[in-house]
Design a protein around this motif. Structure first.
Motif, PDB file in Angstrom:
ATOM      1  N   HIS A  87     -38.982 108.519  15.299  1.00 47.97           N
ATOM      2  CA  HIS A  87     -38.701 109.484  14.022  1.00 47.97           C
ATOM      3  C   HIS A  87     -37.664 110.301  14.329  1.00 47.97           C
ATOM      4  CE1 HIS A  87     -42.073 107.916  11.952  1.00 47.97           C
ATOM      5  NE2 HIS A  87     -42.819 107.702  12.879  1.00 47.97           N
ATOM      6  N   ARG A  88     -37.162 110.694  15.609  1.00 50.50           N
ATOM      7  CA  ARG A  88     -36.351 111.616  15.920  1.00 50.50           C
ATOM      8  C   ARG A  88     -34.983 110.989  16.537  1.00 50.50           C
ATOM      9  NH1 ARG A  88     -38.756 116.770  18.884  1.00 50.50           N
ATOM     10  NH2 ARG A  88     -36.458 117.411  18.501  1.00 50.50           N
ATOM     11  N   VAL A  89     -35.016 109.921  17.598  1.00 51.21           N
ATOM     12  CA  VAL A  89     -34.076 109.623  18.457  1.00 51.21           C
ATOM     13  C   VAL A  89     -33.071 108.500  17.696  1.00 51.21           C
ATOM     14  CG1 VAL A  89     -33.129 108.534  20.609  1.00 51.21           C
ATOM     15  CG2 VAL A  89     -34.684 110.370  20.492  1.00 51.21           C
ATOM     16  N   PHE A  90     -33.884 107.399  17.049  1.00 46.96           N
ATOM     17  CA  PHE A  90     -33.408 106.243  16.621  1.00 46.96           C
ATOM     18  C   PHE A  90     -32.616 106.809  15.342  1.00 46.96           C
ATOM     19  CE2 PHE A  90     -36.262 102.751  18.581  1.00 46.96           C
ATOM     20  CZ  PHE A  90     -35.756 103.099  19.462  1.00 46.96           C
ATOM     21  N   PRO A  91     -33.177 107.282  14.528  1.00 48.11           N
ATOM     22  CA  PRO A  91     -32.272 108.119  13.240  1.00 48.11           C
ATOM     23  C   PRO A  91     -31.088 108.725  13.651  1.00 48.11           C
ATOM     24  CG  PRO A  91     -34.637 108.391  12.830  1.00 48.11           C
ATOM     25  CD  PRO A  91     -34.773 108.110  14.404  1.00 48.11           C
ATOM     26  N   MET A  92     -31.033 109.375  14.557  1.00 48.25           N
ATOM     27  CA  MET A  92     -29.884 110.130  15.505  1.00 48.25           C
ATOM     28  C   MET A  92     -28.880 109.121  15.586  1.00 48.25           C
ATOM     29  SD  MET A  92     -31.505 113.173  17.522  1.00 48.25           S
ATOM     30  CE  MET A  92     -29.992 113.537  18.160  1.00 48.25           C
ATOM     31  N   LEU A  93     -29.363 108.067  16.361  1.00 47.24           N
ATOM     32  CA  LEU A  93     -28.451 106.656  16.775  1.00 47.24           C
ATOM     33  C   LEU A  93     -27.840 106.222  15.742  1.00 47.24           C
ATOM     34  CD1 LEU A  93     -30.715 105.109  19.702  1.00 47.24           C
ATOM     35  CD2 LEU A  93     -28.319 106.116  20.061  1.00 47.24           C
ATOM     36  N   TYR A 146     -45.414  96.968  20.906  1.00 44.11           N
ATOM     37  CA  TYR A 146     -45.993  97.898  21.816  1.00 44.11           C
ATOM     38  C   TYR A 146     -47.399  98.746  20.982  1.00 44.11           C
ATOM     39  CZ  TYR A 146     -41.948  97.198  24.451  1.00 44.11           C
ATOM     40  OH  TYR A 146     -40.868  96.685  25.188  1.00 44.11           O
ATOM     41  N   GLU A 147     -46.997  99.143  19.693  1.00 46.16           N
ATOM     42  CA  GLU A 147     -47.984  99.840  19.226  1.00 46.16           C
ATOM     43  C   GLU A 147     -49.374  98.951  18.822  1.00 46.16           C
ATOM     44  OE1 GLU A 147     -45.639 100.980  16.061  1.00 46.16           O
ATOM     45  OE2 GLU A 147     -45.065 102.975  16.911  1.00 46.16           O
ATOM     46  N   ALA A 148     -49.060  97.985  18.612  1.00 56.45           N
ATOM     47  CA  ALA A 148     -50.175  96.860  18.198  1.00 56.45           C
ATOM     48  C   ALA A 148     -51.126  96.645  19.506  1.00 56.45           C
ATOM     49  CB  ALA A 148     -49.821  95.459  17.691  1.00 56.45           C
ATOM     50  N   MET A 193     -26.405  98.389   6.813  1.00 56.71           N
ATOM     51  CA  MET A 193     -26.745  97.176   7.553  1.00 56.71           C
ATOM     52  C   MET A 193     -27.189  97.639   9.134  1.00 56.71           C
ATOM     53  SD  MET A 193     -25.636  93.439   8.967  1.00 56.71           S
ATOM     54  CE  MET A 193     -25.406  92.894   7.280  1.00 56.71           C
ATOM     55  N   LYS A 194     -28.614  97.473   9.400  1.00 54.66           N
ATOM     56  CA  LYS A 194     -28.966  97.946  10.456  1.00 54.66           C
ATOM     57  C   LYS A 194     -28.555  97.212  11.740  1.00 54.66           C
ATOM     58  CE  LYS A 194     -33.403  99.369  10.913  1.00 54.66           C
ATOM     59  NZ  LYS A 194     -33.285 100.791  10.889  1.00 54.66           N
ATOM     60  N   ALA A 195     -28.357  97.744  13.104  1.00 49.75           N
ATOM     61  CA  ALA A 195     -27.662  97.029  13.928  1.00 49.75           C
ATOM     62  C   ALA A 195     -28.611  96.342  14.555  1.00 49.75           C
ATOM     63  CB  ALA A 195     -27.251  98.184  15.103  1.00 49.75           C
ATOM     64  N   ILE A 196     -28.509  95.059  15.027  1.00 49.26           N
ATOM     65  CA  ILE A 196     -29.348  94.017  15.746  1.00 49.26           C
ATOM     66  C   ILE A 196     -30.006  94.500  16.795  1.00 49.26           C
ATOM     67  CG2 ILE A 196     -29.358  91.755  16.798  1.00 49.26           C
ATOM     68  CD1 ILE A 196     -26.976  90.960  14.973  1.00 49.26           C
ATOM     69  N   LEU A 197     -29.158  95.371  17.551  1.00 49.89           N
ATOM     70  CA  LEU A 197     -29.865  95.992  18.750  1.00 49.89           C
ATOM     71  C   LEU A 197     -31.024  97.157  18.350  1.00 49.89           C
ATOM     72  CD1 LEU A 197     -29.594  96.479  21.793  1.00 49.89           C
ATOM     73  CD2 LEU A 197     -28.079  98.349  21.066  1.00 49.89           C
ATOM     74  N   LEU A 198     -30.668  97.959  17.481  1.00 47.24           N
ATOM     75  CA  LEU A 198     -32.000  98.660  16.757  1.00 47.24           C
ATOM     76  C   LEU A 198     -32.914  97.783  16.246  1.00 47.24           C
ATOM     77  CD1 LEU A 198     -29.897 101.681  15.231  1.00 47.24           C
ATOM     78  CD2 LEU A 198     -31.402 101.571  17.665  1.00 47.24           C
ATOM     79  N   GLU A 199     -32.879  96.717  15.423  1.00 45.00           N
ATOM     80  CA  GLU A 199     -33.795  96.004  14.975  1.00 45.00           C
ATOM     81  C   GLU A 199     -34.769  95.384  16.269  1.00 45.00           C
ATOM     82  OE1 GLU A 199     -32.126  93.029  12.646  1.00 45.00           O
ATOM     83  OE2 GLU A 199     -31.877  94.283  10.920  1.00 45.00           O
ATOM     84  N   LEU A 247     -35.154  96.758  19.069  1.00 47.55           N
ATOM     85  CA  LEU A 247     -35.929  97.781  19.861  1.00 47.55           C
ATOM     86  C   LEU A 247     -36.982  98.111  18.851  1.00 47.55           C
ATOM     87  CD1 LEU A 247     -33.012 100.007  20.911  1.00 47.55           C
ATOM     88  CD2 LEU A 247     -34.394  98.940  22.601  1.00 47.55           C
ATOM     89  N   HIS A 248     -36.803  98.261  17.208  1.00 48.39           N
ATOM     90  CA  HIS A 248     -38.035  98.567  16.579  1.00 48.39           C
ATOM     91  C   HIS A 248     -39.061  97.358  16.736  1.00 48.39           C
ATOM     92  CE1 HIS A 248     -37.026 102.000  14.486  1.00 48.39           C
ATOM     93  NE2 HIS A 248     -35.748 101.611  14.249  1.00 48.39           N
ATOM     94  N   ALA A 249     -38.515  96.295  16.774  1.00 47.25           N
ATOM     95  CA  ALA A 249     -39.557  95.129  16.824  1.00 47.25           C
ATOM     96  C   ALA A 249     -40.393  95.121  18.168  1.00 47.25           C
ATOM     97  CB  ALA A 249     -39.058  93.844  16.824  1.00 47.25           C
TER      98      ALA A 249
END
Length: 206
Positions: free
Chosen positions: A134-140, A16-18, A1-7, A9-11
Motif C-alpha cells: 500500500h505504500r512502496v509498490f504504488p511509489m514504484l 505469503y498472505e495465504a 500495463m503493470k510491470a511483469i516484475l511487480l506482478e 512480487l504481488h503474486a
C-alpha cells in the motif's frame, strides 16, 4: 500495463498472505492449549523464510535502492523494510528449528515463549506486506515505468520458480491433502482454506 516484475512480487505476496493465514490458525490451536501440526508449522516457517531469501527480498532490495535514488525522502521507510527482511529471516529460521524440535517430542504443547515469538513473526510479516503493498509498490509504479522495471539487471532471474517450485508444491500438497488449512482448534474448522480453497465436508465450493 503493470510491470511483469511487480506482478510477480504481488503474486508472491498473495501466496505469503495465504500461508500466514494458515500459520495463524495453527498458532490459535496452540493458544487453545492443543497440539498444533508441528510438521506443517516447520514447513510454513521454512517456506516463508527461505523462498523470500532466494528471490523475493533480493529483488525488492534492488528495487528499493533504485527508488531511493529517485526519491530520497523514501529512504527511511525503505531502510525499515530492509531491516525487516533481515528480522524475518532470523526469526523464521529460529522458529523452524523450534517447531521441528517440538515435533520430535511426544505430544508437546508449544511453550509461551515460542508462541509469543511465532505471533510476533506473523504480525511483523503481515505489517511488512501491508506496507509494501500500500505504500512502496504504488511509489514504484509511479516513479519507474513498466519498461524500466522489466529491463532492470537483476541479480536473480525472473525465471526462478515460485508456485512451480518443488518446495511450494510439497507444502501445497501437505495442506491440501490433509485439509490442514481448515483447522482452527477446539474441534472447529474454518469456512475455507485460503491456499487451496478446500471447504469443510458438506459445504460445496462456490
Amino acid at each position: 500495463m503493470k510491470a511483469i516484475l511487480l506482478e510477480r512480487l504481488h503474486a508472491d505476496h498473495y501466496r505469503y498472505e495465504a500461508l500466514l493465514c494458515i500459520l495463524d490458525r495453527q498458532l490459535h490451536i496452540a493458544a487453545c492449549e492443543e497440539v498444533p501440526d508441528y510438521s506443517l508449522l516447520a514447513q510454513l516457517f521454512h517456506y516463508l523464510t527461505e523462498q523470500p531469501g532466494e528471490w523475493h527480498h533480493r529483488v525488492e532490495d534492488q528495487l528499493f535502492k533504485r527508488l531511493a535514488e529517485r526519491h530520497p525522502e523514501s529512504h527511511e521507510i525503505l531502510e525499515v523494510l530492509i531491516e525487516e527482511h533481515r528480522r524475518i529471516d532470523i526469526y523464521g529460521r529460529e522458529l523452524e528449528n523450534k517447531a521441528r524440535n517440538l515435533g520430535n517430542a511426544s505430544e508437546a504443547e508449544m511453550d509461551f515463549t515460542t508462541l509469543s515469538l511465532a505471533r510476533a513473526f506473523s504480525e511483523l510479516y503481515h505489517h511488512h506486506l501491508h506496507t509494501e503493498n500500500h505504500r512502496v509498490f504504488p511509489m514504484l509504479e509511479t516513479s519507474l515505468s513498466a519498461a524500466e522495471l522489466d529491463n532492470m539487471e537483476l541479480e536473480v532471474s525472473l525465471k526462478t520458480p515460485a508456485e512451480g517450485s518443488p518446495g511450494f508444491q510439497k507444502l501445497y500438497r501437505q495442506i491440501a491433502e490433509g485439509r490442514a488449512g481448515l483447522q482452527l482448534g477446539a474441534g472447529e474448522q474454518a469456512d475455507f482454506c485460503p491456499l487451496c480453497d478446500a471447504r469443510p465436508e458438506g459445504i460445496p465450493t462456490p
